[in-house]
Enzyme design. Sequence first.
Site, PDB file in Angstrom:
ATOM      1  N   ASP A 117       3.660   0.909  -2.279  1.00 44.84           N
ATOM      2  CA  ASP A 117       4.695   0.853  -1.245  1.00 44.84           C
ATOM      3  C   ASP A 117       4.939   2.269  -0.751  1.00 44.84           C
ATOM      4  O   ASP A 117       5.360   3.141  -1.514  1.00 44.84           O
ATOM      5  CB  ASP A 117       5.985   0.257  -1.816  1.00 44.84           C
ATOM      6  CG  ASP A 117       7.075   0.071  -0.765  1.00 44.84           C
ATOM      7  OD1 ASP A 117       6.934   0.615   0.352  1.00 44.84           O
ATOM      8  OD2 ASP A 117       8.079  -0.591  -1.067  1.00 44.84           O
TER       9      ASP A 117
ATOM     10  N   HIS B 241       7.897  -4.984   6.715  1.00 40.73           N
ATOM     11  CA  HIS B 241       7.429  -3.812   5.964  1.00 40.73           C
ATOM     12  C   HIS B 241       6.152  -4.168   5.209  1.00 40.73           C
ATOM     13  O   HIS B 241       6.149  -5.087   4.388  1.00 40.73           O
ATOM     14  CB  HIS B 241       8.515  -3.350   4.997  1.00 40.73           C
ATOM     15  CG  HIS B 241       8.136  -2.140   4.188  1.00 40.73           C
ATOM     16  ND1 HIS B 241       7.662  -0.972   4.771  1.00 40.73           N
ATOM     17  CD2 HIS B 241       8.155  -1.915   2.839  1.00 40.73           C
ATOM     18  CE1 HIS B 241       7.423  -0.091   3.816  1.00 40.73           C
ATOM     19  NE2 HIS B 241       7.703  -0.640   2.644  1.00 40.73           N
TER      20      HIS B 241
ATOM     21  N   CYS C  18       4.154   1.867   7.981  1.00 36.59           N
ATOM     22  CA  CYS C  18       3.857   1.234   6.695  1.00 36.59           C
ATOM     23  C   CYS C  18       2.516   0.496   6.689  1.00 36.59           C
ATOM     24  O   CYS C  18       1.781   0.538   5.701  1.00 36.59           O
ATOM     25  CB  CYS C  18       4.981   0.283   6.304  1.00 36.59           C
ATOM     26  SG  CYS C  18       5.431  -0.906   7.591  1.00 36.59           S
TER      27      CYS C  18
END
Length: 384
Positions: free
Chosen positions: A289, A272, A340
Amino acid sequence: MTRFANCDEFVERALGAAGAASAAAPRAPPSTSEVEQFKSWDKFKSMLAAINPIGAWRGDVAPGTRPAPSRASGSGFQRRRARRARAAAAGAVAAGAPLLGGQGRRADRVRRRPPREEAEAGRADDEAAARGEEAEARGPFAVARTRACKAALTPEELRRVRDAVNADDRDVVVDHFNYEVCGEHARRLGPGEWLVDEVVNYYFAMLQQRDAALVADEGEKPSHFFNSFFIPKLMGTDARSYNYAGVKRWTKKFDLFSRKRVFAPVNVGNMHWCLIMVDFELQQVRYFDSMGGGGDAYLRAMIQYLKDEHLAKKGAPLPGDWQPVRTTDDTPRQLNGYDCGVFATFCAHYASLGAPLDFSQADIPHFRDRMMIDILDKKLYSAE
């Protein structure tokens, strides 16, 4: 293989197959290849949950959901408790009970955020205002640069993108900035793929190149862009240790504290991508994030790095009151399990210009193509 319009359709089919008691005939469960197509959201969540101690991660950000709330909004339990309290208070009023009774006071107490959360919310508002003021001060420049990201590609550019994405694994697509991007790396810019270090680092090298041009042409104070190996060297591959000696020589050719901002990609558990940014003017270390995680361990490590770096290179403690800033509400959110890396790189792209993060999941397919054509052109498109 069945092609789904989006991840929501995939999840709907998977859940529909699990409910055998449906009035209509249940649809067949997705095949192995179909699961691979969208990287099974449940599997992705379970993998991230396994590394939760590294950086807080919100498991409620599933495909199709709204952006995750900030910490100031409270936990799910707190919100449910507040809703129940408000409902009880409303019921008491309807029954003729005075609002200042026990339930009314309890509801009011639940709705009022603790002083710490109020302070955090106020600080987040001040930071957003500061970013807006910077973007306004830079005027058309920042707007034009970020709008350039969304400019449509020509048919010829799209052909070049497809050729690169479909190249043989070992074919060298581009070799520049001491990074070699081969077909197997370029393919990761195709739909539904996770980005790899080669792509992220090449893009960060282009951000550094653009920054140097801004310093020369616009008189900007320089920023610095670390590659994806900086954080593992600092914190170990499991992000559970800290080793300043591992990165002490990374700044031997420049003064880190002469920079305006510093950026570093973060690969959480090798599955991620996130971003960490040091803002020397605001004295903040900020975490981005696209799944709403706080990144507490990374924030602590980066602030400690700044302290150790200042002591080693300046011979004095780090001045100022440095603040860690967890993922804020204005950080764009991904709605699947694989975009991501694109979110992280474009957060760096926008934030390095002091521009608001005004992109969303809908822009990501185009951003993948834009990244590929910029990589092939060896520079970021500026529409100039």
